[in-house]
Design a protein around this motif. Structure first.
Motif, PDB file in Angstrom:
ATOM      1  N   ALA A  67       0.842  -1.206   0.000  1.00 13.42           N
ATOM      2  CA  ALA A  67       0.000   0.000   0.000  1.00 13.42           C
ATOM      3  C   ALA A  67       0.870   1.247   0.000  1.00 13.42           C
ATOM      4  CB  ALA A  67      -0.912  -0.002   1.220  1.00 13.42           C
ATOM      5  N   ILE A  68       0.491   2.224  -0.824  1.00 15.25           N
ATOM      6  CA  ILE A  68       1.237   3.491  -0.895  1.00 15.25           C
ATOM      7  C   ILE A  68       0.893   4.334   0.318  1.00 15.25           C
ATOM      8  CG2 ILE A  68       1.598   5.578  -2.288  1.00 15.25           C
ATOM      9  CD1 ILE A  68       0.703   3.904  -4.714  1.00 15.25           C
ATOM     10  N   ASN A  69       1.885   5.034   0.866  1.00 19.55           N
ATOM     11  CA  ASN A  69       1.660   5.923   2.004  1.00 19.55           C
ATOM     12  C   ASN A  69       0.828   7.124   1.546  1.00 19.55           C
ATOM     13  OD1 ASN A  69       1.712   7.234   4.395  1.00 19.55           O
ATOM     14  ND2 ASN A  69       3.907   7.736   4.336  1.00 19.55           N
ATOM     15  N   LEU A  70      -0.371   7.286   2.143  1.00 19.84           N
ATOM     16  CA  LEU A  70      -1.275   8.369   1.733  1.00 19.84           C
ATOM     17  C   LEU A  70      -0.722   9.745   2.081  1.00 19.84           C
ATOM     18  CD1 LEU A  70      -4.967   7.295   2.363  1.00 19.84           C
ATOM     19  CD2 LEU A  70      -4.048   8.389   0.344  1.00 19.84           C
ATOM     20  N   LEU A  71       0.177   9.823   3.056  1.00 20.93           N
ATOM     21  CA  LEU A  71       0.754  11.115   3.425  1.00 20.93           C
ATOM     22  C   LEU A  71       1.619  11.690   2.310  1.00 20.93           C
ATOM     23  CD1 LEU A  71       1.733  10.406   7.138  1.00 20.93           C
ATOM     24  CD2 LEU A  71      -0.176  11.781   6.332  1.00 20.93           C
ATOM     25  N   GLN A  72       2.125  10.809   1.448  1.00 25.88           N
ATOM     26  CA  GLN A  72       2.983  11.258   0.349  1.00 25.88           C
ATOM     27  C   GLN A  72       2.196  11.536  -0.927  1.00 25.88           C
ATOM     28  OE1 GLN A  72       5.939   8.209  -0.005  1.00 25.88           O
ATOM     29  NE2 GLN A  72       6.880   8.648   1.977  1.00 25.88           N
ATOM     30  N   THR A  73       0.900  11.265  -0.917  1.00 31.43           N
ATOM     31  CA  THR A  73       0.067  11.510  -2.094  1.00 31.43           C
ATOM     32  C   THR A  73      -0.714  12.811  -1.931  1.00 31.43           C
ATOM     33  OG1 THR A  73      -1.796  10.276  -1.166  1.00 31.43           O
ATOM     34  CG2 THR A  73      -0.180   9.033  -2.446  1.00 31.43           C
ATOM     35  N   SER A  74      -1.498  13.152  -2.960  1.00 32.08           N
ATOM     36  CA  SER A  74      -2.317  14.361  -2.915  1.00 32.08           C
ATOM     37  C   SER A  74      -3.735  14.091  -2.442  1.00 32.08           C
ATOM     38  CB  SER A  74      -2.362  15.017  -4.307  1.00 32.08           C
ATOM     39  OG  SER A  74      -2.917  14.123  -5.241  1.00 32.08           O
ATOM     40  N   ASP A  75      -4.044  12.825  -2.068  1.00 31.69           N
ATOM     41  CA  ASP A  75      -5.388  12.480  -1.615  1.00 31.69           C
ATOM     42  C   ASP A  75      -5.615  12.961  -0.191  1.00 31.69           C
ATOM     43  OD1 ASP A  75      -6.013  11.291  -3.987  1.00 31.69           O
ATOM     44  OD2 ASP A  75      -5.326   9.308  -3.382  1.00 31.69           O
ATOM     45  N   CYS A  76      -6.890  13.036   0.173  1.00 30.28           N
ATOM     46  CA  CYS A  76      -7.289  13.432   1.521  1.00 30.28           C
ATOM     47  C   CYS A  76      -7.200  12.228   2.456  1.00 30.28           C
ATOM     48  CB  CYS A  76      -8.708  13.996   1.484  1.00 30.28           C
ATOM     49  SG  CYS A  76      -9.372  14.378   3.098  1.00 30.28           S
ATOM     50  N   LEU A  77      -6.881  12.485   3.711  1.00 28.45           N
ATOM     51  CA  LEU A  77      -6.761  11.428   4.707  1.00 28.45           C
ATOM     52  C   LEU A  77      -7.504  11.853   5.974  1.00 28.45           C
ATOM     53  CD1 LEU A  77      -5.477   8.708   5.535  1.00 28.45           C
ATOM     54  CD2 LEU A  77      -3.519   9.996   6.361  1.00 28.45           C
ATOM     55  N   GLY A  78      -8.369  10.990   6.495  1.00 28.01           N
ATOM     56  CA  GLY A  78      -9.118  11.274   7.719  1.00 28.01           C
ATOM     57  C   GLY A  78     -10.540  11.717   7.486  1.00 28.01           C
ATOM     58  N   ALA A  79     -10.955  11.852   6.218  1.00 27.12           N
ATOM     59  CA  ALA A  79     -12.315  12.318   5.928  1.00 27.12           C
ATOM     60  C   ALA A  79     -13.353  11.281   6.339  1.00 27.12           C
ATOM     61  CB  ALA A  79     -12.450  12.645   4.445  1.00 27.12           C
ATOM     62  N   GLU A  80     -13.079   9.997   6.102  1.00 26.63           N
ATOM     63  CA  GLU A  80     -14.042   8.947   6.448  1.00 26.63           C
ATOM     64  C   GLU A  80     -14.266   8.896   7.953  1.00 26.63           C
ATOM     65  OE1 GLU A  80     -12.541   5.372   4.794  1.00 26.63           O
ATOM     66  OE2 GLU A  80     -12.924   5.949   2.711  1.00 26.63           O
ATOM     67  N   THR A  81     -13.192   9.004   8.725  1.00 22.79           N
ATOM     68  CA  THR A  81     -13.313   8.978  10.190  1.00 22.79           C
ATOM     69  C   THR A  81     -14.135  10.153  10.690  1.00 22.79           C
ATOM     70  OG1 THR A  81     -11.119   7.983  10.269  1.00 22.79           O
ATOM     71  CG2 THR A  81     -11.982   8.872  12.325  1.00 22.79           C
ATOM     72  N   LEU A  82     -13.873  11.338  10.138  1.00 26.59           N
ATOM     73  CA  LEU A  82     -14.593  12.528  10.580  1.00 26.59           C
ATOM     74  C   LEU A  82     -16.074  12.455  10.218  1.00 26.59           C
ATOM     75  CD1 LEU A  82     -14.431  15.339  11.847  1.00 26.59           C
ATOM     76  CD2 LEU A  82     -13.825  16.250   9.609  1.00 26.59           C
ATOM     77  N   ILE A  83     -16.380  11.995   9.021  1.00 32.38           N
ATOM     78  CA  ILE A  83     -17.781  11.905   8.600  1.00 32.38           C
ATOM     79  C   ILE A  83     -18.526  10.856   9.434  1.00 32.38           C
ATOM     80  CG2 ILE A  83     -19.261  11.172   6.690  1.00 32.38           C
ATOM     81  CD1 ILE A  83     -17.323  12.627   4.824  1.00 32.38           C
ATOM     82  N   LYS A  84     -17.867   9.724   9.750  1.00 36.12           N
ATOM     83  CA  LYS A  84     -18.487   8.720  10.620  1.00 36.12           C
ATOM     84  C   LYS A  84     -18.774   9.300  12.000  1.00 36.12           C
ATOM     85  CE  LYS A  84     -16.640   4.504   8.523  1.00 36.12           C
ATOM     86  NZ  LYS A  84     -15.672   3.390   8.701  1.00 36.12           N
ATOM     87  N   LEU A  85     -17.855  10.103  12.498  1.00 33.57           N
ATOM     88  CA  LEU A  85     -18.027  10.731  13.802  1.00 33.57           C
ATOM     89  C   LEU A  85     -19.240  11.659  13.805  1.00 33.57           C
ATOM     90  CD1 LEU A  85     -16.186  10.625  16.417  1.00 33.57           C
ATOM     91  CD2 LEU A  85     -15.395  12.879  15.729  1.00 33.57           C
ATOM     92  N   LEU A  86     -19.383  12.449  12.742  1.00 33.53           N
ATOM     93  CA  LEU A  86     -20.520  13.363  12.638  1.00 33.53           C
ATOM     94  C   LEU A  86     -21.831  12.608  12.431  1.00 33.53           C
ATOM     95  CD1 LEU A  86     -18.876  16.100  10.359  1.00 33.53           C
ATOM     96  CD2 LEU A  86     -19.216  16.206  12.821  1.00 33.53           C
TER      97      LEU A  86
END
Length: 441
Positions: free
Chosen positions: A231-250
């Motif tokens: 798996a590619i490290n998402l921190l090194q890409t231009s994609d968003c990270l943490g959106a799924e967790t935040l939306i689940k929380l809301l």
């Protein structure tokens, strides 16, 4: 023998032709003058003469004396002005301009500068007041408030006054911390900060999308590379990270019992922590303007995420403390670099925080011993020179500050150690209920 022609080869006009032309021109001008006289075109407007003071008026002599006195006074003032100009011109030639005149000129310039500073401070205060009103609107209209923090310096970008204002606004308001820009710090620092902040409030790690397309901003799980299969490290890409967790929380909060299904989420924080970028990443399209300059968002903006969640974008508000100086405010990118009076002061703070080896490799300069030497080297490398080859230190300082705000200078802080005597705020987290339990999500 060839016979010579009797005709003259001279190009001179004969006198009879010349006089004939002059006579014709005079006749034409006379004819034009007669026509203009008939039409009344050359009539000059009659100027009404001043009738003067009538002889029958009893106060004629007194009025004439007053007029003469005014005339004499005006002549005298003109002569005095001419004499004063001559004296000043002579003194300037000799270089003997009086000190009093120089002081007067300086006082006038000081008055102008103070007037300008008063106007600028008034404008600055007015804009801060408007931003504060927008912040109050967002807090009052929101059920959940997301306070966005910079992962490089969470405590420096955390505003305790905003949190107090949220708590005072009502018990039904829920505050959640969001640690943004986690791609600019190591993973160990993010984990320690999450552990530190979750002792006080629910905290979520987040990385905004840096893609340039207008829609379909990616925040999917990391794809696997074709070569290694890992798996590619998402921190090194231009994609968003943490959106799924935040939306689940809301969504957990919106589905919980005794709470309305549709909720409003307000996004607050200091300028340039990534509030608008967060909204664009959650919406997966560029719905609000983003930029590195502070104060880009001027008013509250509503964005409908889905039928149950509505987001409110708020302009960044700086609530300064009396202990804070301009350097600390500038390092948080709360103030525009162009409007800084002293850009060298914040650079001194940067040199205290960052090791010299990092700056030497970044700017490709030799080792330095002071701030002035560092800025002079940066100015010469970047070609920032004034007239006469003088090094422009202020321009070099603004370059360093711009690199700092854009994240080119690597920097991060670690959480401080908590004392055992400090009262723990774990009760606040437990009171929020299961809907904001980040670990379960």
């Amino acid at each position: 023998m060839v016979k010579k022609s009797k005709k003259s080869k001279s190009k001179r006009v004969p006198l009879r032709k010349k006089y004939k032309i002059i006579r014709k021109v005079k006749e034409h001008q006379k004819k034009k003058a007669k026509e203009a006289k008939k039409l009344g075109l050359n009539k000059k407007p009659k100027v009404e003469k001043d009738p003067g003071i009538p002889n029958d008026w009893p106060f004629k002599e007194q009025e004439l004396k007053a007029l003469e006195a005014r005339r004499q006074r005006a002549i005298q003032e003109l002569e005095e002005k001419k004499a004063a100009r001559k004296e000043r011109a002579q003194k300037r030639k000799l270089g003997l301009l009086e000190d009093e005149e120089m002081k007067e000129q300086g006082s006038v310039e000081e008055e102008r500068v103070t007037d300008v500073s008063i106007v600028t401070t008034r404008n600055h205060d007015r804009s801060e007041r408007v931003f504060y009103k927008e912040l109050v609107k967002v807090v009052e209209a929101s059920d959940v408030i997301l306070e966005v923090l910079d992962a490089r310096d969470p405590l420096g970008t955390r505003c305790v006054d905003m949190e107090k204002m949220v708590r005072k606004s009502g018990h039904d308001k829920h505050l959640v911390l969001l640690l943004n820009k986690i791609d600019l710090v190591p993973r160990e620092a993010v984990e320690k900060w999450l552990k530190y902040l979750r002792e006080e409030l629910p905290t979520v790690a987040f990385k905004c999308s840096t893609q340039e397309q207008k829609s379909n901003l990616g925040w999917k799980s990391a794809p696997k590379s074709k070569k290694t299969g890992k798996a590619i490290n998402l921190l090194q890409t231009s994609d968003c990270l943490g959106a799924e967790t935040l939306i689940k929380l809301l969504k957990n909060y919106s589905r919980s019992h005794e709470i309305k299904k549709s909720i409003t989420v307000g996004v607050i924080g200091l300028p340039n922590v990534g509030k608008s970028s967060l909204i664009n990443s959650l919406k997966r399209s560029h719905v609000v303007n983003v930029g590195a300059t502070p104060g880009l968002t001027r008013s509250m903006q509503e964005v409908q995420l889905d039928k149950n969640v509505k987001l409110l974008d708020c302009p960044g508000v700086v609530m300064l403390k009396s202990t804070e100086n301009d350097s600390s405010v500038a390092l948080r990118n709360c103030k525009r670099i162009e409007k800084l009076d002293d850009p060298v002061g914040p650079v001194k703070e940067i040199l205290k925080l960052c090791p010299d080896s990092v700056l030497v490799t970044l700017y490709k300069i030799p080792s330095f011993s002071s701030v002035d030497e560092f800025l002079q080297m940066v100015a010469t490398v970047r070609g920032k020179l004034k007239k006469g080859g003088i090094v422009d230190v202020d321009s070099a300082a603004r370059i360093v500050l711009r690199d700092w705000n854009e994240g080119k200078i690597p920097y991060y802080t670690m959480p401080p150690s908590r004392n055992a005597d400090e009262p723990s705020e774990a009760k606040i987290v437990s009171e929020l209920g299961k809907e904001f339990n980040v670990d379960e999500v």
